[in-house]
Write an enzyme that holds these catalytic residues in place. Sequence first.
Site, PDB file in Angstrom:
ATOM      1  N   ALA A 136       0.827  -1.212   0.000  1.00 17.87           N
ATOM      2  CA  ALA A 136       0.000   0.000   0.000  1.00 17.87           C
ATOM      3  C   ALA A 136       0.858   1.257   0.000  1.00 17.87           C
ATOM      4  O   ALA A 136       0.333   2.366   0.127  1.00 17.87           O
ATOM      5  CB  ALA A 136      -0.925  -0.007   1.210  1.00 17.87           C
ATOM      6  N   ASP A 149      11.859   6.178   5.408  1.00 17.81           N
ATOM      7  CA  ASP A 149      10.948   5.208   6.019  1.00 17.81           C
ATOM      8  C   ASP A 149      11.555   4.585   7.282  1.00 17.81           C
ATOM      9  O   ASP A 149      10.888   4.445   8.308  1.00 17.81           O
ATOM     10  CB  ASP A 149      10.610   4.086   5.018  1.00 17.81           C
ATOM     11  CG  ASP A 149      10.241   4.613   3.644  1.00 17.81           C
ATOM     12  OD1 ASP A 149       9.780   5.769   3.558  1.00 17.81           O
ATOM     13  OD2 ASP A 149      10.414   3.875   2.659  1.00 17.81           O
TER      14      ASP A 149
HETATM   15  C1  GLA Z   1       9.980   5.298  -1.052  1.00 17.89           C
HETATM   16  C2  GLA Z   1      11.387   5.217  -0.493  1.00 17.89           C
HETATM   17  C3  GLA Z   1      11.707   6.453   0.342  1.00 17.89           C
HETATM   18  C4  GLA Z   1      11.407   7.743  -0.413  1.00 17.89           C
HETATM   19  C5  GLA Z   1      10.020   7.678  -1.023  1.00 17.89           C
HETATM   20  C6  GLA Z   1       9.732   8.866  -1.890  1.00 17.89           C
HETATM   21  O1  GLA Z   1       9.053   5.233  -0.016  1.00 17.89           O
HETATM   22  O2  GLA Z   1      11.517   4.069   0.311  1.00 17.89           O
HETATM   23  O3  GLA Z   1      13.053   6.397   0.762  1.00 17.89           O
HETATM   24  O4  GLA Z   1      12.385   7.961  -1.387  1.00 17.89           O
HETATM   25  O5  GLA Z   1       9.828   6.505  -1.792  1.00 17.89           O
HETATM   26  O6  GLA Z   1       9.693  10.032  -1.129  1.00 17.89           O
END
Ligand code: GLA
Length: 398
Positions: free
Chosen positions: A137, A188
């Site tokens: 998701a 993240d």
């Molecule tokens: C994914 C990657 C993150 C970030 C986002 C875009 O979630 O895991 O590190 O680059 O895309 O902001």
Amino acid sequence: MSELIWTPTADDEQVAEALTEEAAGLLGGPVQGVWAAPGRVNLIGEHTDYNGGWCLPFALSHRTYVAVRRRDDGRLRIASRQASGQAWEGSVAEVGPATPGGWASYVAGVASVLAERVGAQALGADVLVDGHVPLGAGLSSSAALSCSVALALHDLVPELSGLDRADLASTCVRAENEVAGAATGGMDQSVSLRAVDGHALLIDCRDFSLTPVAWTLPDHDVLVIDTRAHHSLADGQYASRRAACERACSVLGVASLREVDGVDLEEVLGRLADDPEVARRVRHVLTENARVLDLVAALAEREAAEVGRLMGASHDSLRDDYEVSCPELDLAVESAVAGGAVGARMTGGGFGGSAIALVPRGQEEGVAGSVATAFADRGWEAPHFLTATPSAPACRVR
Ligand code: GLA
């Protein structure tokens, strides 16, 4: 209207109880504990982390749990309640880019990166996973998995006690990049391990230093719209966006786009005029960095309308300049706003996954209904919904 599906948060105690019991049967003995790490949404600051920029995610209350027992023979046994019958068993020393493959790589990868510090023998473990972050998701279920394992191993292996949560986050980034083969820039993992309950986290991705930002809009909720769309191009497109940013850096003679943050935008774009696509990518990154700081200021002033406006501007920039949106995300955003949201945007990497909408409290059903109807009208799969509350970071739950 299609039936709305709300994804509830699991109860820690109940999950820990059930997982401990199941792990004892499956793994043939008691585990030493249960750890949990959250997924995330990003309020704003997309595709900025790998450009040394700013982002503003917060941790979800939805978490991935792992029950873990340490082993002293350097072997790993990995199983998941979501993948019954599919387990992986092998040694830490054999873990690498193609081994074990699939979701187990997020577990084994962390053990393998940590083994560089203390030797493979010390990182053996039995691990049973129970994921409660919606899968696929765009809510960082994979970071929730790697981070829960990193914290568990940190707590169980005394030789790792010197590592702090920032070290564990960078361990998880390496495990995902090098073993799972997943491109990720660090946002993240930082928020999953280092979130502050009730706050979003302003991350300066130059050095991953953090400033907690209080959620000051108690009369508004963040509604997550899982579009259920997954465009298989996602990985290659993520890599190509990173490559475009690197090309821009070499033309501009800088190590990271952060170095031209604050320089006159038109001047920077003028130096990239030979490659209009690269210029558009850079325009997104630099304007997005500014929007992150503007949104932090708007939150401090409790200006919901301005927060919503900035979310909308971020979405437009991701759609038009960075080109990482997709029809499902665009429709989710448009129909959420039409249904009463103050603002909405895609969240995460793009090409599917989730959008978020800022919704006055009490209007969630109306906004979700508007989105569900729009999807049904196109004959698309019904989206899922959850309300996101800024929540706590990874922790040991028993
Ligand atoms: C994914 C990657 C993150 C970030 C986002 C875009 O979630 O895991 O590190 O680059 O895309 O902001």
